[in-house]
Design a protein around this motif. Sequence first.
Motif, PDB file in Angstrom:
ATOM      1  N   PHE A   1       0.836  -1.196   0.000  1.00 29.01           N
ATOM      2  CA  PHE A   1       0.000   0.000   0.000  1.00 29.01           C
ATOM      3  C   PHE A   1       0.880   1.260   0.000  1.00 29.01           C
ATOM      4  N   VAL A   2       1.892   1.249   0.876  1.00 32.04           N
ATOM      5  CA  VAL A   2       2.770   2.424   0.978  1.00 32.04           C
ATOM      6  C   VAL A   2       3.545   2.636  -0.327  1.00 32.04           C
TER       7      VAL A   2
ATOM      8  N   GLY B   1      14.132   2.758  -6.511  1.00 30.70           N
ATOM      9  CA  GLY B   1      15.080   3.130  -5.450  1.00 30.70           C
ATOM     10  C   GLY B   1      14.451   4.088  -4.456  1.00 30.70           C
ATOM     11  N   GLY B   2      13.735   5.092  -4.988  1.00 32.69           N
ATOM     12  CA  GLY B   2      13.078   6.079  -4.112  1.00 32.69           C
ATOM     13  C   GLY B   2      12.037   5.431  -3.224  1.00 32.69           C
ATOM     14  N   ILE B   3      11.241   4.539  -3.832  1.00 32.12           N
ATOM     15  CA  ILE B   3      10.180   3.871  -3.051  1.00 32.12           C
ATOM     16  C   ILE B   3      10.814   3.045  -1.915  1.00 32.12           C
ATOM     17  N   VAL B   4      11.842   2.281  -2.259  1.00 31.73           N
ATOM     18  CA  VAL B   4      12.502   1.428  -1.252  1.00 31.73           C
ATOM     19  C   VAL B   4      13.056   2.297  -0.119  1.00 31.73           C
TER      20      VAL B   4
ATOM     21  N   MET C   1      10.590   4.603   6.582  1.00 29.92           N
ATOM     22  CA  MET C   1       9.366   4.903   7.336  1.00 29.92           C
ATOM     23  C   MET C   1       8.880   3.720   8.163  1.00 29.92           C
ATOM     24  N   LEU C   2       8.853   2.547   7.523  1.00 29.32           N
ATOM     25  CA  LEU C   2       8.153   1.423   8.157  1.00 29.32           C
ATOM     26  C   LEU C   2       8.996   0.173   8.387  1.00 29.32           C
TER      27      LEU C   2
END
Lengths: 280, 304
Positions: A28-29, A68-71, A77-78
Amino acid sequence: MWAIQFRNELLKLVARKRTYIGFGVFLFVEAVVLGLFALSGTTEAFGLLLTKNGLELADGYTGLTLAGGIVYITVAMLGALYMTLVSGDMVAKEVEDGTMRMILSRPVSRLRVIAIKAAVCVVHTFALVFFIGLTSLLAGALYRGGLGNLVVFAPHEGVFAILPPGEGLRRYLLSLFFIGLTCQTISALGLMFSCFRMRPATATILALSVFSVDFILRTIPYFNAFRGYFLTHHIDCWIHIFEPFVPWGRMAESLLLLAGLTISFWVIGAAGFCSRDLKA
Amino acid sequence: MISLQGLTKRFGRRAAVCAVSLEVPRGVIYGLLGHNGAGKSTTIGMLLGQIIPDEGRALIDGQDVAVARQRALAKVGAIYETPAFYDYLSGRSNLRVLSEYTGPVEPRRIDEVVRLVGLQDRIDDRVATYSHGMRQRLAFAQALLPQPEMLLLDEPGEGLDPEGIHELRELILGLNRESGLTILLSSHLLSEIQQLCSHVAILREGHLLFAGDWRDVKVREDRVRIQATPRRDAEQGLVQAGLVADFDDDGCGCLAPSASAATVARWLVEHGFQIHAIAPADRTLESFYLETTRGDAGPATGRS
């Protein structure tokens, strides 16, 4: 017997619904972060950064860069939350539920039980990181219609890199391995607290507290001189894998320190668990 | 087979078990009795190495549990406190996961044990759907799976319906009779213990009051069962006349030192009561247990 007991411990982990909460939340994130990257404001800011460095938007705004940005964002964050959620549960939940009493009514040593649980934590941490990494890669590739170059910009760590597709993918996959490796320390911290007389949620909260306090202190400019003493500074060493010339010596230093801490957390947890009474 | 030597455990300032020494011979069914908080579960916990004793030793087959836990428990099956399982797994998976902490287990052996405890129709269902009685049966199955020579059972009949208790009793007696299993069990159900156990150990506030064959302890000769009508008036009258010390719910009482069955009978006749019986009281485990724990009699010296 080690293999059978390890397999059974994995079975316990994968059969629980709550194990998948983390994976679901990450998906989801990832979608949310991808959505934010797609917003025109974000694209413009990113384009500006690339232009300043002599690149066109199309050269850097690629599937691989987005992945890369998402990872980077989702793990920051989580990652710690879901790793400690599982490792904090590992022992404390079984003690709370009473299943640990059932296990220890068998001729199996407490040390062996903890060793198997630590091994499962290692596997879970790697699985979670690679799940995030590979799904992000898929999401980025689908959104941009391919992988392309990899642009990495991490100002706090002094890393700015533009890597061609092949090398970029290789470094990206390597970074997943190093994220998994460095996050073992967070996971071990959760397991350590879990071994003592406390509720599973308390073990998770304690581990997260240590991680968060360390992270916040590290980001305060006054403490820049002491960055080397912060746990999260070393955990983030994986970002250096993107530098044109990887500083292996510096990375090895951080990894050795983290390995020492991880082993210490396991040993302290095992010592606490072996010396405590188990009674409802 | 089991030897407790001066076993002591304190939780904070409270002593849960105080210098308990006990020998459980091979092949017997031994009952562990006591009120809530008497130290029964703590004693079993120390035998399983789950509670670490402050003093003393717990030995199984000569192996000190604190030193060589794995060797000591190699031939032990146990239910310790309320059985708990992985609710999200099936009964069969639970049996496999738990028993494989001991060693590999043949599917045939699981089927055999499941049939023995009567769970064959539900063994592949998730444990979350099991009733309390079914969980108890599953706990018994996991204790039997490694083909133990000894069973340590902490309140095994708790939560079972009368039929379940009957089946459990038959199972325990059968295992002891046919396989020669040594069984140490704690329970609040005195009637069950009476039907199962030749030997008992009675604990009160962590102290061992009695250990051994309770039927060997001489019945007090002054304890009689008096049946006369009207019952309440007769009992009150005899107590007020100083002929009987007190009556329990079963109509049994202890004769005063100066009284005899004849003087009691004479008094009852003279006061117009109808006598049905005056006979030496049968000893039940309950009466023995109450005498021992209340300290109003002297059988608390027995040791096996």
